[in-house]
Design a protein around this motif. Structure first.
Motif, short mmCIF file in Angstrom:
data_model
loop_
_atom_site.label_atom_id
_atom_site.label_comp_id
_atom_site.label_asym_id
_atom_site.label_seq_id
_atom_site.Cartn_x
_atom_site.Cartn_y
_atom_site.Cartn_z
N CYS A 21 0.83 -1.21 0.00
CA CYS A 21 0.00 0.00 0.00
C CYS A 21 0.87 1.26 0.00
O CYS A 21 0.52 2.26 -0.66
CB CYS A 21 -0.95 -0.02 1.19
N ASP A 22 1.99 1.23 0.72
CA ASP A 22 2.91 2.37 0.70
C ASP A 22 3.44 2.60 -0.72
O ASP A 22 3.57 3.75 -1.16
CB ASP A 22 4.08 2.13 1.66
N THR A 23 3.76 1.52 -1.41
CA THR A 23 4.24 1.64 -2.79
C THR A 23 3.17 2.23 -3.70
O THR A 23 3.45 3.10 -4.53
CB THR A 23 4.68 0.26 -3.32
N VAL A 24 1.94 1.75 -3.54
CA VAL A 24 0.83 2.30 -4.34
C VAL A 24 0.70 3.80 -4.12
O VAL A 24 0.49 4.58 -5.05
CB VAL A 24 -0.49 1.58 -3.99
N ASN A 25 0.88 4.24 -2.87
CA ASN A 25 0.69 5.66 -2.55
C ASN A 25 1.79 6.54 -3.14
O ASN A 25 1.61 7.76 -3.23
CB ASN A 25 0.61 5.84 -1.04
N THR A 26 2.90 5.97 -3.55
CA THR A 26 3.94 6.78 -4.20
C THR A 26 3.61 7.06 -5.66
O THR A 26 4.28 7.89 -6.30
CB THR A 26 5.31 6.07 -4.14
N LEU A 27 2.60 6.39 -6.21
CA LEU A 27 2.31 6.48 -7.64
C LEU A 27 1.34 7.59 -8.01
O LEU A 27 1.06 7.80 -9.18
CB LEU A 27 1.77 5.12 -8.15
N GLU A 28 0.80 8.28 -7.00
CA GLU A 28 -0.07 9.45 -7.22
C GLU A 28 -1.20 9.11 -8.20
O GLU A 28 -1.40 9.77 -9.22
CB GLU A 28 0.74 10.63 -7.73
N ALA A 29 -1.95 8.07 -7.86
CA ALA A 29 -3.00 7.57 -8.74
C ALA A 29 -4.25 8.42 -8.67
O ALA A 29 -4.63 8.93 -7.61
CB ALA A 29 -3.34 6.13 -8.38
N ASP A 30 -4.91 8.56 -9.82
CA ASP A 30 -6.26 9.12 -9.85
C ASP A 30 -7.28 8.06 -9.45
O ASP A 30 -8.25 8.35 -8.74
CB ASP A 30 -6.59 9.64 -11.25
N LEU A 31 -7.03 6.84 -9.89
CA LEU A 31 -7.95 5.74 -9.65
C LEU A 31 -7.13 4.51 -9.25
O LEU A 31 -6.16 4.17 -9.92
CB LEU A 31 -8.75 5.44 -10.92
N VAL A 32 -7.50 3.87 -8.14
CA VAL A 32 -6.86 2.62 -7.74
C VAL A 32 -7.91 1.51 -7.82
O VAL A 32 -9.02 1.66 -7.31
CB VAL A 32 -6.27 2.70 -6.32
N CYS A 33 -7.54 0.40 -8.47
CA CYS A 33 -8.46 -0.70 -8.69
C CYS A 33 -7.92 -1.98 -8.05
O CYS A 33 -6.73 -2.27 -8.15
CB CYS A 33 -8.64 -0.95 -10.19
N HIS A 34 -8.81 -2.73 -7.43
CA HIS A 34 -8.49 -4.08 -6.96
C HIS A 34 -9.48 -5.02 -7.64
O HIS A 34 -10.68 -4.91 -7.43
CB HIS A 34 -8.62 -4.18 -5.44
N THR A 35 -8.95 -5.92 -8.49
CA THR A 35 -9.86 -6.76 -9.27
C THR A 35 -10.05 -8.15 -8.66
O THR A 35 -10.22 -9.13 -9.38
CB THR A 35 -9.38 -6.87 -10.73
N GLY A 36 -10.05 -8.24 -7.34
CA GLY A 36 -10.54 -9.44 -6.68
C GLY A 36 -9.49 -10.44 -6.22
O GLY A 36 -8.30 -10.26 -6.41
N ASP A 37 -9.99 -11.51 -5.58
CA ASP A 37 -9.17 -12.50 -4.88
C ASP A 37 -8.33 -11.80 -3.82
O ASP A 37 -7.10 -11.93 -3.79
CB ASP A 37 -8.29 -13.29 -5.86
N ILE A 38 -9.01 -11.08 -2.95
CA ILE A 38 -8.33 -10.39 -1.86
C ILE A 38 -7.63 -11.39 -0.94
O ILE A 38 -6.48 -11.18 -0.54
CB ILE A 38 -9.33 -9.56 -1.03
N ALA A 39 -8.33 -12.48 -0.63
CA ALA A 39 -7.78 -13.38 0.39
C ALA A 39 -8.31 -14.79 0.23
O ALA A 39 -9.27 -15.03 -0.51
CB ALA A 39 -8.13 -12.85 1.78
N ASP A 40 -7.67 -15.71 0.93
CA ASP A 40 -8.17 -17.07 1.10
C ASP A 40 -8.59 -17.20 2.56
O ASP A 40 -7.74 -17.34 3.45
CB ASP A 40 -7.08 -18.08 0.74
N GLY A 41 -9.88 -17.13 2.78
CA GLY A 41 -10.41 -17.09 4.14
C GLY A 41 -11.42 -15.96 4.25
O GLY A 41 -11.50 -15.09 3.38
N THR A 42 -12.18 -15.97 5.30
CA THR A 42 -13.23 -14.97 5.47
C THR A 42 -12.64 -13.61 5.81
O THR A 42 -11.49 -13.49 6.25
CB THR A 42 -14.19 -15.38 6.58
N ALA A 43 -13.46 -12.58 5.62
CA ALA A 43 -13.02 -11.22 5.95
C ALA A 43 -12.70 -11.10 7.44
O ALA A 43 -11.74 -10.41 7.82
CB ALA A 43 -14.11 -10.22 5.56
#
Length: 406
Positions: A194-216
């Motif tokens: 997440c720190d690396t993502v924040n260095t990229l100065e994004a207008d839009l950040v997308c997560h296209t799924g498969d966050i985890a194996d296991g419940t939230a």
């Protein structure tokens, strides 16, 4: 007419019979695969002309037998009803180890034996193949483990969309996907991503799924750093197939709680400089078969109310959704799911199921697809010849040709 109808009936019956045979084979695959993965290397490394001493042969055979019995048992305890993380780690690691050893013992068993046929006797040749196979597998597994656990490198590319207005030229879209938080605690890794993502100065950040194996609830600590991700316009998310193994609605609710906007068959508008980009998302293609009420991939619903003259950026977990996207005239689809194969040469099997493995591809006259190799890893903690990535896509509008006024 009758002959045509009969031919269609025969063809349909043949397809159904083929599908039944395939389903039967898939039912037996969990039994067949471990036997092949452990017995083939065992024979190639211990019994194919090496003539090891009896203690070496017995000890080696015992290790392969332990893997053959232990891997399925650990996988069942780790990924079955008990969900024991320690067992899952053992089973996943054994799976990656056996796949790598199987691959390289077969490859080197053929190639080196051919190269060494003109030198040495058969026993020397066989032992060289054994040590080369073991050494290659060990080096690749150590390297693959380091590759899987590191923070992904940023992959940047420009993507020109013919319908993108000049006001949106230079829009920065960051894609992360397939984080697969799981039995190995990766909370610190997650924070660094997440720190690396924040260095990229994004207008839009997308997560296209498969966050985890296991419940939230179970993986909350590893996913929590996603709440720190920054974007000037929006953070959007769609479900992957693994959410539907682990109470998908809980993940949708958690992402909403963390400040991400779940695009469940809906869209939002990104506007700048008088131009508009439609950012849409659909549930994973496995959602409907999950039995979870209200979950299914519904592209028409995702685009409902959107101006058809505006360009569309679509989030869909699996590349195979590109057929529907191209038919609807989507401009760019972002996907993950494939992991780029994760452990070579598994990518050959992935290509049997998906139209793209990694990178940018064109489908139809308008539609482009970007398939990420994924940010994390699934199961075996190895990435061999399939590096993970955080992707920065800079959207570009068409540039005026020479002689035209801007």
């Amino acid at each position: 007419m009758t002959d045509t109808s009969e031919t269609r009936s025969v063809d349909s019956a043949a397809r159904e019979a083929q599908q039944r045979r395939l389903r039967r084979l898939m039912r037996y695959l969990p039994l067949i695969a471990p036997v092949l993965l452990w017995t083939v290397p065992c024979w190639l490394l211990l019994y194919a002309g090496q003539h090891w001493s009896l203690p070496v042969t017995l000890a080696g055979t015992a290790l392969f037998a332990l893997g053959l019995v232990g891997m399925p048992l650990a996988m069942v305890r780790g990924h079955g009803r008990r969900q024991q993380d320690r067992a899952a780690i053992i089973g996943d690691t054994l799976l990656g180890t056996s796949w790598t050893l199987f691959t390289w013992s077969v490859l080197l068993g053929v190639l080196l034996r051919l190269a060494l046929t003109v030198t040495g006797d058969g026993q020397d040749r066989a032992r060289i193949v054994t040590w080369a196979s073991l050494g290659t597998a060990a080096v690749l597994l150590a390297w693959g483990y380091a590759e899987a656990r590191r923070v992904p490198r940023v992959r940047q590319l420009d993507v020109e969309l013919p319908r993108l207005g000049a006001g949106l030229d230079g829009t920065r879209v960051v894609l992360i996907t397939d984080t697969h938080y799981g039995p190995l605690d990766r909370a610190r890794w997650s924070a660094r991503v997440c720190d690396t993502v924040n260095t990229l100065e994004a207008d839009l950040v997308c997560h296209t799924g498969d966050i985890a194996d296991g419940t939230a609830e179970r993986r909350r600590a590893q996913a929590a750093p996603l709440g720190t991700v920054q974007a000037t316009r929006a953070r959007v998310y769609v479900t992957g197939n693994h959410e539907y193994y682990s109470e998908a609605q809980g993940w949708v609710d958690l992402m909403d709680e963390l400040g991400w906007e779940p695009l469940r068959n809906r869209h939002l508008l990104l506007e700048r400089g008088g131009d508009t980009l439609v950012v849409a998302g659909v549930d994973d293609v496995t959602a409907e078969s999950s039995g979870l009420a209200g979950h299914r991939a519904h592209l028409a619903g995702a685009l409902h109310g959107a101006d058809p003259d505006h360009p569309v950026l679509l989030l869909a977990h699996q590349p195979k959704f590109i057929g529907q996207a191209a038919a609807a005239g989507i401009d760019l689809q972002l996907s993950g799911h494939t992991h780029g194969g994760q452990i070579w040469p598994f990518h050959h099997l992935v290509r049997l199921d998906q139209p793209a493995l990694a990178g940018l591809s064109r489908h139809g006259t308008r539609t482009r697809l970007y398939t990420s190799r994924g940010t994390g890893f699934w199961g075996p903690p190895f990435r061999i010849f399939a590096p993970s990535e955080i992707t920065l896509l800079v959207l570009r509008s068409p540039q005026p040709s020479a002689g035209q006024h801007p």
